[in-house]
Design a protein around this motif. Structure first.
Motif, short mmCIF file in Angstrom:
data_model
loop_
_atom_site.label_atom_id
_atom_site.label_comp_id
_atom_site.label_asym_id
_atom_site.label_seq_id
_atom_site.Cartn_x
_atom_site.Cartn_y
_atom_site.Cartn_z
N THR A 172 0.84 -1.20 0.00
CA THR A 172 0.00 0.00 0.00
C THR A 172 0.87 1.25 0.00
O THR A 172 2.04 1.21 0.40
CB THR A 172 -0.92 0.06 1.24
OG1 THR A 172 -0.11 0.23 2.41
CG2 THR A 172 -1.79 -1.19 1.36
N GLN A 173 0.28 2.35 -0.41
CA GLN A 173 1.00 3.63 -0.36
C GLN A 173 1.28 4.01 1.08
O GLN A 173 2.31 4.63 1.36
CB GLN A 173 0.20 4.71 -1.08
CG GLN A 173 0.19 4.53 -2.58
CD GLN A 173 -0.53 5.64 -3.31
OE1 GLN A 173 -0.82 6.69 -2.75
NE2 GLN A 173 -0.84 5.41 -4.57
N SER B 248 1.78 8.82 -5.10
CA SER B 248 0.93 8.40 -6.21
C SER B 248 1.54 8.83 -7.54
O SER B 248 1.60 8.04 -8.49
CB SER B 248 -0.47 8.99 -6.03
OG SER B 248 -1.33 8.55 -7.04
N ARG B 249 2.02 10.05 -7.60
CA ARG B 249 2.65 10.57 -8.82
C ARG B 249 3.94 9.81 -9.12
O ARG B 249 4.20 9.41 -10.26
CB ARG B 249 2.92 12.07 -8.69
CG ARG B 249 3.51 12.69 -9.94
CD ARG B 249 3.69 14.19 -9.84
NE ARG B 249 4.27 14.62 -8.58
CZ ARG B 249 3.65 15.40 -7.68
NH1 ARG B 249 2.43 15.85 -7.92
NH2 ARG B 249 4.25 15.74 -6.56
N ASP B 250 4.75 9.58 -8.09
CA ASP B 250 5.99 8.83 -8.29
C ASP B 250 5.70 7.42 -8.82
O ASP B 250 6.36 6.95 -9.75
CB ASP B 250 6.78 8.72 -6.98
CG ASP B 250 7.48 10.01 -6.58
OD1 ASP B 250 7.64 10.90 -7.45
OD2 ASP B 250 7.87 10.12 -5.41
N ILE B 251 4.74 6.75 -8.23
CA ILE B 251 4.38 5.38 -8.65
C ILE B 251 3.99 5.38 -10.12
O ILE B 251 4.42 4.53 -10.89
CB ILE B 251 3.26 4.82 -7.75
CG1 ILE B 251 3.84 4.50 -6.36
CG2 ILE B 251 2.61 3.59 -8.37
CD1 ILE B 251 2.79 4.24 -5.31
N LEU C 95 5.37 1.76 -11.84
CA LEU C 95 5.21 0.67 -10.88
C LEU C 95 3.80 0.11 -10.98
O LEU C 95 2.85 0.85 -11.26
CB LEU C 95 5.48 1.15 -9.46
CG LEU C 95 6.85 1.77 -9.20
CD1 LEU C 95 6.97 2.17 -7.74
CD2 LEU C 95 7.96 0.82 -9.60
N VAL C 96 3.67 -1.18 -10.73
CA VAL C 96 2.35 -1.81 -10.72
C VAL C 96 2.18 -2.53 -9.39
O VAL C 96 3.16 -2.98 -8.78
CB VAL C 96 2.16 -2.80 -11.89
CG1 VAL C 96 2.14 -2.08 -13.21
CG2 VAL C 96 3.22 -3.88 -11.88
N TYR D 171 4.17 -3.77 -4.71
CA TYR D 171 4.53 -2.96 -5.88
C TYR D 171 5.77 -3.54 -6.56
O TYR D 171 6.70 -4.00 -5.91
CB TYR D 171 4.82 -1.51 -5.46
CG TYR D 171 3.58 -0.73 -5.17
CD1 TYR D 171 2.76 -0.28 -6.21
CD2 TYR D 171 3.20 -0.44 -3.88
CE1 TYR D 171 1.60 0.44 -5.95
CE2 TYR D 171 2.04 0.28 -3.60
CZ TYR D 171 1.25 0.72 -4.64
OH TYR D 171 0.11 1.42 -4.38
N ARG D 172 5.77 -3.48 -7.89
CA ARG D 172 6.89 -3.97 -8.71
C ARG D 172 7.06 -3.02 -9.89
O ARG D 172 6.10 -2.43 -10.38
CB ARG D 172 6.63 -5.38 -9.25
CG ARG D 172 6.49 -6.43 -8.20
CD ARG D 172 7.86 -6.76 -7.60
NE ARG D 172 7.73 -7.73 -6.53
CZ ARG D 172 7.86 -7.46 -5.25
NH1 ARG D 172 8.09 -6.23 -4.86
NH2 ARG D 172 7.75 -8.38 -4.33
#
Length: 64
Positions: A21-22, A42-45, A50-51, A57-58
């Motif tokens: 989770t974030q 969220s923006r970085d992900i 990233l998925v 997350y990967r």
């Protein structure tokens, strides 16, 4: 702290542990001395491609 540094720390974290989770990501970043808001994460992900998988997350593609 720069965006590049923060994103590097994110990659390091998701490669070494399961982060699903974030909120978990924000907590792990804080523990390493990096403060980031949910909006920033969220923006970085999204920018990093990233998925979220059942294992956490990967990165879809290799990151620098």
């Amino acid at each position: 702290m720069t965006k590049r540094y923060r994103q590097g720390q994110i990659l390091k974290l998701i490669r070494t542990r399961s982060i699903s989770t974030q909120e978990e990501l924000a907590s792990a970043l804080r523990a390493s001395g990096v403060e980031a808001t949910q909006v920033t994460l969220s923006r970085d992900i999204r920018e990093m491609g990233l998925v979220k998988t059942p294992e956490g997350y990967r990165a879809l593609a290799p990151q620098d």
